[in-house]
Design a protein around this motif. Structure first.
Motif, short mmCIF file in Angstrom:
data_model
loop_
_atom_site.label_atom_id
_atom_site.label_comp_id
_atom_site.label_asym_id
_atom_site.label_seq_id
_atom_site.Cartn_x
_atom_site.Cartn_y
_atom_site.Cartn_z
N PHE A 108 7.52 9.51 -2.56
CA PHE A 108 7.33 10.11 -1.24
C PHE A 108 7.45 9.14 -0.07
N GLY A 109 7.72 7.86 -0.36
CA GLY A 109 7.82 6.88 0.71
C GLY A 109 6.46 6.32 1.05
N PRO A 110 6.45 5.30 1.93
CA PRO A 110 5.18 4.70 2.31
C PRO A 110 4.27 5.71 3.00
N GLY A 111 2.97 5.56 2.75
CA GLY A 111 2.01 6.47 3.36
C GLY A 111 1.87 6.23 4.85
N GLU A 112 1.13 7.12 5.51
CA GLU A 112 0.97 7.01 6.96
C GLU A 112 0.16 5.78 7.35
N GLY A 113 -0.79 5.38 6.49
CA GLY A 113 -1.66 4.24 6.81
C GLY A 113 -1.05 2.91 6.41
N THR A 114 0.06 2.89 5.64
CA THR A 114 0.67 1.64 5.20
C THR A 114 1.97 1.41 5.93
#
Length: 144
Positions: free
Chosen positions: A137-143
Motif C-alpha cells: 500500500f505504500g508508505p503510511g501517512e505518518g512515515t
C-alpha cells in the motif's frame, strides 16, 4: 486529464533466490538433526547395572491386578515380552517420592529462553508485517 483513476501496477512480491531457499532448507535440516541428536544422545540415561539381574520375578509376585497379570501372561506366551522386561516396567511404574523431581533452575531457564524466543519472533514478524503492508500500500501517512 480524462478523469480516469490511475490503476497501480499489480503487486509483485519479492522473489527469494534459489541460493537463499537452499540456505534456508539447509539451516532447517541442521537444526532438526541437532535437536534429534541432542534428544537421542544427550538425554539418554545409563541402564541400571542392578536392574533385571538374577532370576525374573514371577507374575504372581508383581504388584499387578488380575487383568494386568492375564494380559502380561498372554504377551509372554506369544513371545512378545519376557519376565525381566515386564518386571522392570512394573518396577518403573511404582509410585515413589522422588519420581517426578522438578529442577527449579532448569524450569526458570526454560521459561526465560521461551520468553526471549517468543519476543524475537514477535519483533521479527511485526517488522516483516510492516514491510509487506508498505510494499502493498505504500508508505503510511505518518512515515516518510
Amino acid at each position: 486529464m480524462t478523469g480516469r483513476p490511475v490503476r497501480p501496477a499489480p503487486y509483485e512480491p519479492p522473489q527469494q533466490s534459489v541460493r537463499g531457499q537452499l540456505l534456508d532448507a539447509a539451516v532447517v535440516l541442521v537444526l532438526i538433526f541437532a535437536t534429534l541428536f541432542a534428544t537421542t544422545y544427550l538425554s539418554t540415561e545409563e541402564p541400571d547395572s542392578g536392574a533385571a539381574t538374577g532370576s525374573a520375578q514371577q507374575l504372581a509376585e508383581l504388584a499387578l491386578t488380575p487383568g494386568e497379570r492375564e494380559q502380561y501372561q498372554k504377551m509372554i506366551d506369544a513371545g512378545v515380552a519376557d519376565r525381566e522386561t515386564i518386571a522392570a516396567g512394573v518396577a518403573a511404574n511404582q509410585p515413589a517420592a522422588d519420581k517426578y523431581e522438578i529442577d527449579v533452575l532448569a524450569l526458570i531457564g526454560t521459561a526465560v529462553l521461551l520468553a526471549v524466543y517468543l519476543g524475537f519472533v514477535y519483533r521479527v514478524s511485526f517488522r516483516e508485517y510492516r514491510e509487506v503492508i508498505e510494499e502493498k500500500f505504500g508508505p503510511g501517512e505518518g512515515t516518510s
